[in-house]
Design a protein around this motif. Sequence first.
Motif: not given
Length: 422
Positions: A54-61, A297-306
């Motif tokens: 689903h969409i929503g990935y990659g916003t911050r990074d 920091h479980p759990v944050d969004t994928a882009d924050i992890a990136a």
Amino acid sequence: MTSSAHVLTPEVLIIGGGPAGLTAAAQLAGRVQGEVLVLDREQQAGGIPRHSDHIGYGTRDMRRFITGPAYAQRLVRAAETAGAAIRTQAMVTGWDADGNAEVTCPQGRLRVQAKTVVLATGARERPRTARLIPGDRPAGVYTTGQLQNMVHLHHGVPGHRAVVVGGELVSWSAVVTLREAGARTVMMTTRYPSPESYAAFNIGGRAALRVPVATRTRVVRVIGRTRVEAVEVENIDTGDRRLVDCDTVVFTGDWIPDHELARLAGIELDPGTRGPLTDTALRTSRPGTFAAGNLLHPVDTADIAALDGRHVADQVIAWLAGQRPDPRTVRLRAQRPFRWVAPGLLRPGDPAPARRRLLLWTDDLVHMPHVTATQAGRVIGMRRLPWPSSPGRVFRVPWSLLSRVDPGAGDITIGLYRSGSS
């Protein structure tokens, strides 16, 4: 591991091929003298986004708004283009007496002797067994990760009527996955007064997906001999119970870090996050070993992890160049209703954390929070924030809260004080 194991000698070993690990690899490859090696136990690198269709990935990074699989592919491509080596189906099983990683893969056993190590093993959802929910043990019980893996990677059909346990961001992701597989979510349960996710997701989920949300409730029993037939749901405030007919139950959220390798290495763990205790440079207590992403920091969004992976890359390069940290440390401690604060250590001369943010987790909803930092009985920082703190997701506080730290004055307590009702 015996001497028969094949030996690899990369400059940097990254354990975990999710957003944090792959981003770190893309930033490090070509900037260090030797090889950057990423090891991942799955058949394909990319982490959880691989099967979050689903969409929503990659916003911050990436400044993109794309699907999870597309995001994972971009991460893998960026790391490989930079020159990183990625080995999949490679399970790090432990450490030898010299601190080298012991690895099992289809080609045999490996010993990896790296100058530095980045742990990016991520986090996992707590399954039903760990939540101690009694009842029968039928088919049809999943975590979100298992559900998405079955639906998006293997094109399986989970069932027709589902109950989703939890109200986090990932819970709505489970609802979307169920809908794509032809299953209807007949109830979402949460023990909180409102779902833990952002208000926009809660409102949109209820309106667009037509999911009834039962707040202040919990699943207390799973019923079904061979296949789930129903769950028993309890109202936490009144104790009243009822049966909800369903053939599928998805346990979402309630994340725990994949910290087994950190424990085996003797790395100090934070009792709040249960991941490695790190400073703002993401160093662990083991010299030359760093950690990044949702392991911390479980759990944050994928882009924050990136972005954690991007941040740790600079710190690894500094370590390889011979820079060593100040031995003096100041411990950050969370005060209720906060459960934890990350990073957990400050050192004189260290950089600000990734995105210049402290990450916290609260067990209570507070609409207009005051966040304070107290050291030696004195308030050294206070911020009144315009956004609410909500359980079930990471709460961010500007790094400027700690602008007046005294390195010699002892621990700092981060507290949350309420303004208005919750």
